[in-house]
Write a protein that holds these residues in place. Structure first.
Motif, PDB file in Angstrom:
ATOM      1  N   MET A  19       6.488  15.172  -3.522  1.00  0.00           N
ATOM      2  CA  MET A  19       6.895  13.879  -2.976  1.00  0.00           C
ATOM      3  C   MET A  19       5.712  13.150  -2.341  1.00  0.00           C
ATOM      4  SD  MET A  19       9.207  11.657  -2.706  1.00  0.00           S
ATOM      5  CE  MET A  19      10.612  12.607  -3.315  1.00  0.00           C
ATOM      6  N   ARG A  20       4.772  13.904  -1.754  1.00  0.00           N
ATOM      7  CA  ARG A  20       3.586  13.267  -1.181  1.00  0.00           C
ATOM      8  C   ARG A  20       2.780  12.546  -2.255  1.00  0.00           C
ATOM      9  NH1 ARG A  20       2.919  17.938   2.008  1.00  0.00           N
ATOM     10  NH2 ARG A  20       1.183  18.644   0.721  1.00  0.00           N
ATOM     11  N   VAL A  21       2.639  13.193  -3.414  1.00  0.00           N
ATOM     12  CA  VAL A  21       1.902  12.569  -4.519  1.00  0.00           C
ATOM     13  C   VAL A  21       2.602  11.287  -4.952  1.00  0.00           C
ATOM     14  CG1 VAL A  21       1.167  12.844  -6.912  1.00  0.00           C
ATOM     15  CG2 VAL A  21       0.925  14.753  -5.314  1.00  0.00           C
ATOM     16  N   GLN A  22       3.917  11.344  -5.056  1.00  0.00           N
ATOM     17  CA  GLN A  22       4.679  10.168  -5.474  1.00  0.00           C
ATOM     18  C   GLN A  22       4.561   9.034  -4.459  1.00  0.00           C
ATOM     19  OE1 GLN A  22       8.749  11.016  -6.542  1.00  0.00           O
ATOM     20  NE2 GLN A  22       9.354   8.868  -6.489  1.00  0.00           N
ATOM     21  N   MET A  23       4.663   9.378  -3.167  1.00  0.00           N
ATOM     22  CA  MET A  23       4.609   8.341  -2.136  1.00  0.00           C
ATOM     23  C   MET A  23       3.190   7.775  -1.975  1.00  0.00           C
ATOM     24  SD  MET A  23       7.556   7.615  -1.111  1.00  0.00           S
ATOM     25  CE  MET A  23       7.015   6.525   0.193  1.00  0.00           C
ATOM     26  N   ARG A  24       2.176   8.583  -2.251  1.00  0.00           N
ATOM     27  CA  ARG A  24       0.812   8.040  -2.270  1.00  0.00           C
ATOM     28  C   ARG A  24       0.719   6.898  -3.269  1.00  0.00           C
ATOM     29  NH1 ARG A  24      -1.932  13.415  -2.871  1.00  0.00           N
ATOM     30  NH2 ARG A  24      -2.524  12.683  -4.936  1.00  0.00           N
ATOM     31  N   THR A  25       1.282   7.134  -4.444  1.00  0.00           N
ATOM     32  CA  THR A  25       1.268   6.106  -5.487  1.00  0.00           C
ATOM     33  C   THR A  25       2.059   4.888  -5.041  1.00  0.00           C
ATOM     34  OG1 THR A  25       1.116   7.843  -7.170  1.00  0.00           O
ATOM     35  CG2 THR A  25       1.784   5.660  -7.916  1.00  0.00           C
ATOM     36  N   GLU A  26       3.212   5.132  -4.408  1.00  0.00           N
ATOM     37  CA  GLU A  26       4.072   4.022  -3.966  1.00  0.00           C
ATOM     38  C   GLU A  26       3.346   3.141  -2.941  1.00  0.00           C
ATOM     39  OE1 GLU A  26       7.094   3.041  -4.852  1.00  0.00           O
ATOM     40  OE2 GLU A  26       7.407   4.606  -6.342  1.00  0.00           O
ATOM     41  N   ILE A  27       2.669   3.764  -1.982  1.00  0.00           N
ATOM     42  CA  ILE A  27       1.995   2.990  -0.937  1.00  0.00           C
ATOM     43  C   ILE A  27       0.807   2.229  -1.522  1.00  0.00           C
ATOM     44  CG2 ILE A  27       0.695   3.148   1.222  1.00  0.00           C
ATOM     45  CD1 ILE A  27       2.515   5.473   2.017  1.00  0.00           C
ATOM     46  N   SER A  28       0.066   2.854  -2.433  1.00  0.00           N
ATOM     47  CA  SER A  28      -1.040   2.152  -3.089  1.00  0.00           C
ATOM     48  C   SER A  28      -0.527   0.968  -3.895  1.00  0.00           C
ATOM     49  CB  SER A  28      -1.811   3.119  -3.997  1.00  0.00           C
ATOM     50  OG  SER A  28      -2.435   4.132  -3.246  1.00  0.00           O
ATOM     51  N   ARG A  29       0.585   1.163  -4.594  1.00  0.00           N
ATOM     52  CA  ARG A  29       1.190   0.074  -5.364  1.00  0.00           C
ATOM     53  C   ARG A  29       1.671  -1.033  -4.436  1.00  0.00           C
ATOM     54  NH1 ARG A  29       6.258  -1.265  -6.827  1.00  0.00           N
ATOM     55  NH2 ARG A  29       7.125   0.573  -5.809  1.00  0.00           N
ATOM     56  N   LEU A  30       2.213  -0.639  -3.288  1.00  0.00           N
ATOM     57  CA  LEU A  30       2.689  -1.607  -2.303  1.00  0.00           C
ATOM     58  C   LEU A  30       1.523  -2.447  -1.780  1.00  0.00           C
ATOM     59  CD1 LEU A  30       5.141  -2.537  -0.588  1.00  0.00           C
ATOM     60  CD2 LEU A  30       4.462  -0.812   1.092  1.00  0.00           C
ATOM     61  N   HIS A  31       0.399  -1.807  -1.524  1.00  0.00           N
ATOM     62  CA  HIS A  31      -0.771  -2.554  -1.052  1.00  0.00           C
ATOM     63  C   HIS A  31      -1.230  -3.573  -2.091  1.00  0.00           C
ATOM     64  CE1 HIS A  31      -5.228  -3.067  -0.676  1.00  0.00           C
ATOM     65  NE2 HIS A  31      -4.835  -3.440   0.526  1.00  0.00           N
ATOM     66  N   HIS A  32      -1.246  -3.157  -3.346  1.00  0.00           N
ATOM     67  CA  HIS A  32      -1.651  -4.069  -4.413  1.00  0.00           C
ATOM     68  C   HIS A  32      -0.693  -5.248  -4.525  1.00  0.00           C
ATOM     69  CE1 HIS A  32      -3.430  -5.326  -8.219  1.00  0.00           C
ATOM     70  NE2 HIS A  32      -2.215  -5.431  -8.709  1.00  0.00           N
ATOM     71  N   HIS A  33       0.595  -4.981  -4.312  1.00  0.00           N
ATOM     72  CA  HIS A  33       1.616  -6.029  -4.425  1.00  0.00           C
ATOM     73  C   HIS A  33       1.551  -7.009  -3.252  1.00  0.00           C
ATOM     74  CE1 HIS A  33       5.543  -7.832  -5.401  1.00  0.00           C
ATOM     75  NE2 HIS A  33       5.811  -7.736  -4.107  1.00  0.00           N
ATOM     76  N   LEU A  34       1.379  -6.467  -2.032  1.00  0.00           N
ATOM     77  CA  LEU A  34       1.431  -7.304  -0.837  1.00  0.00           C
ATOM     78  C   LEU A  34       0.083  -7.929  -0.492  1.00  0.00           C
ATOM     79  CD1 LEU A  34       3.612  -5.050   1.508  1.00  0.00           C
ATOM     80  CD2 LEU A  34       4.371  -6.997   0.132  1.00  0.00           C
ATOM     81  N   LYS A  35      -1.016  -7.342  -1.022  1.00  0.00           N
ATOM     82  CA  LYS A  35      -2.366  -7.801  -0.655  1.00  0.00           C
ATOM     83  C   LYS A  35      -2.546  -7.776   0.867  1.00  0.00           C
ATOM     84  CE  LYS A  35      -3.511  -9.005  -4.938  1.00  0.00           C
ATOM     85  NZ  LYS A  35      -2.375  -8.471  -5.664  1.00  0.00           N
ATOM     86  N   ALA A  36      -1.995  -6.749   1.500  1.00  0.00           N
ATOM     87  CA  ALA A  36      -1.927  -6.676   2.962  1.00  0.00           C
ATOM     88  C   ALA A  36      -3.089  -5.874   3.533  1.00  0.00           C
ATOM     89  CB  ALA A  36      -0.608  -6.035   3.385  1.00  0.00           C
ATOM     90  N   THR A  37      -3.416  -6.161   4.788  1.00  0.00           N
ATOM     91  CA  THR A  37      -4.377  -5.348   5.540  1.00  0.00           C
ATOM     92  C   THR A  37      -3.667  -4.072   5.983  1.00  0.00           C
ATOM     93  OG1 THR A  37      -5.443  -7.360   6.343  1.00  0.00           O
ATOM     94  CG2 THR A  37      -5.961  -5.301   7.492  1.00  0.00           C
ATOM     95  N   MET A  38      -4.213  -2.921   5.616  1.00  0.00           N
ATOM     96  CA  MET A  38      -3.569  -1.651   5.941  1.00  0.00           C
ATOM     97  C   MET A  38      -4.591  -0.671   6.500  1.00  0.00           C
ATOM     98  SD  MET A  38      -0.885  -1.001   2.794  1.00  0.00           S
ATOM     99  CE  MET A  38       0.510  -2.099   2.521  1.00  0.00           C
ATOM    100  N   ILE A  39      -4.223  -0.020   7.600  1.00  0.00           N
ATOM    101  CA  ILE A  39      -5.037   1.053   8.174  1.00  0.00           C
ATOM    102  C   ILE A  39      -4.166   2.303   8.189  1.00  0.00           C
ATOM    103  CG2 ILE A  39      -6.419   1.824  10.128  1.00  0.00           C
ATOM    104  CD1 ILE A  39      -6.716  -1.076  10.973  1.00  0.00           C
TER     105      ILE A  39
END
Length: 357
Positions: free
Chosen positions: A169-189
């Motif tokens: 699940m960690r591997v899957q959620m890593r992908t989800e968060i990276s995809r989310l960043h690409h979609h939102l173009k958001a500043t993330m720390i």
């Protein structure tokens, strides 16, 4: 979205305990930056100072060009996702995601739109009427992400959000968060102790140890050009091998470590001779050869299908070798190894500073 700047940020607790010291970091608007390091290195403390959950002893934090040292967390325009999902058990997914917006007095129509849009992005539209107890760990983490997304903050802060999930699940959620960043173009720390998470997610990585920033760089530069022994050993899995000793002439350049002598590749130019140093080389940068090189006994063999890990010893120092495919070797066999000229690192024995570029 917003740029985040930390200037000489320090956190000192009573008794002289320094959790973070002189942290300088410039996170660009829309950038994904990961803070990584072992437990107690100061990464979560640094994130909490950005969020306003920890006071700052010295230095300043600015978000979007505004110094926020004395501004309450709710007024910093940030959203934080924690290791604990912290969902209200008696509320549905929809109500959990909408709760913060209701407290801010946002119109119902706007709340409904934001919740619907966030659920669509995260793929949890069919879960909106469920209670948290009816969700898996990964689904609960998506809800926590959705609760942050609906706020449309200037900065997203993540404090080890995947630690409670299993490996798959960690591997899957890593992908989800990276995809989310690409979609939102958001500043993330993003804070993690897992260097694999850091390497696969971050556009830049901040490596911390002992409350201090050791190196800030891209994942590939951290891997190829570590500035010191700590970074070299922390980044990469399996970890870099280290031999303590000195470079000598013995029918050619060699590295003497205890009673062992490791021939160095022809054409490699060392920055120093006859002084104590640390030789570093990654498991994947050691080649198995039929003859020549230097011999090492196989102590443990781990065939993984696509690769084989061999645990050997040079002198009295454990050395790991990563070889592609299946290796025809057995425990107690002697294997012959050579180092790759362009992938050798040398560090100062006393300071740990890199001596090779």
């Amino acid at each position: 979205m917003a740029r985040v700047v930390l200037e000489q940020v320090t956190k000192e607790y009573p008794g002289g305990v320094v959790a973070a010291a002189d942290v300088n970091l410039d996170v660009a608007d829309g950038e994904f930056v990961v803070l990584v390091g072992p437990s107690g290195c100061g990464k979560s403390t640094t994130l909490r100072m950005v969020a306003g959950l920890e006071s700052i002893t010295h230095g300043s934090v600015s978000i979007g060009g505004r110094i926020v040292n004395d501004i309450e967390p709710r007024d910093r325009d940030i959203a934080m996702v924690f290791q604990s999902y912290a969902l209200y058990p008696h509320m549905s997914v929809r109500d959990n995601m909408a709760f913060g917006l209701k407290l801010r007095g946002m119109p119902r129509s706007e709340i409904a739109t934001r919740v619907s849009d966030a659920a669509k992005v995260l793929g949890i539209g069919e879960l909106l009427e469920r209670k948290p107890r009816a969700l898996s760990g990964g689904q609960r983490q998506r809800v926590a992400l959705g609760r942050a997304i609906v706020r449309d903050p200037a900065v997203f802060l993540f404090d080890e959000p995947l630690s409670n999930l299993d490996a798959k699940m960690r591997v899957q959620m890593r992908t989800e968060i990276s995809r989310l960043h690409h979609h939102l173009k958001a500043t993330m720390i993003y804070v993690t102790h897992d260097q694999v998470e850091a390497m696969t997610m971050g556009q830049r990585i901040v490596v911390m140890e002992g409350g201090k920033v050791q190196q800030v760089d891209t994942p590939l530069n951290l891997y190829a050009k570590p500035v010191n022994r700590f970074v070299a050993g922390f980044i990469g899995s399996p970890a870099m091998n280290f031999l303590e000793g000195e470079i000598v002439q013995d029918g050619g350049l060699a590295f003497r470590s205890g009673n062992a002598l490791v021939p160095l590749p022809e054409g490699w130019s060392p920055p120093r001779h006859d002084e104590p140093a640390v030789l570093g080389f990654r498991p994947e940068h050691v080649d198995l050869v039929s003859t020549g090189g230097f011999a090492a006994p196989v102590q443990v063999l781990e065939p993984l299908g696509n690769e084989t890990l061999l645990y050997t010893e040079i002198g009295e120092t454990p050395v790991t070798v990563r070889a592609p495919g299946i290796i025809a070797a057995a425990v107690d066999d002697q294997v012959h190894l050579t180092l790759r000229r362009d992938d050798i690192h040398l560090f100062d024995l006393a300071t740990g500073a890199a001596l090779t570029a």
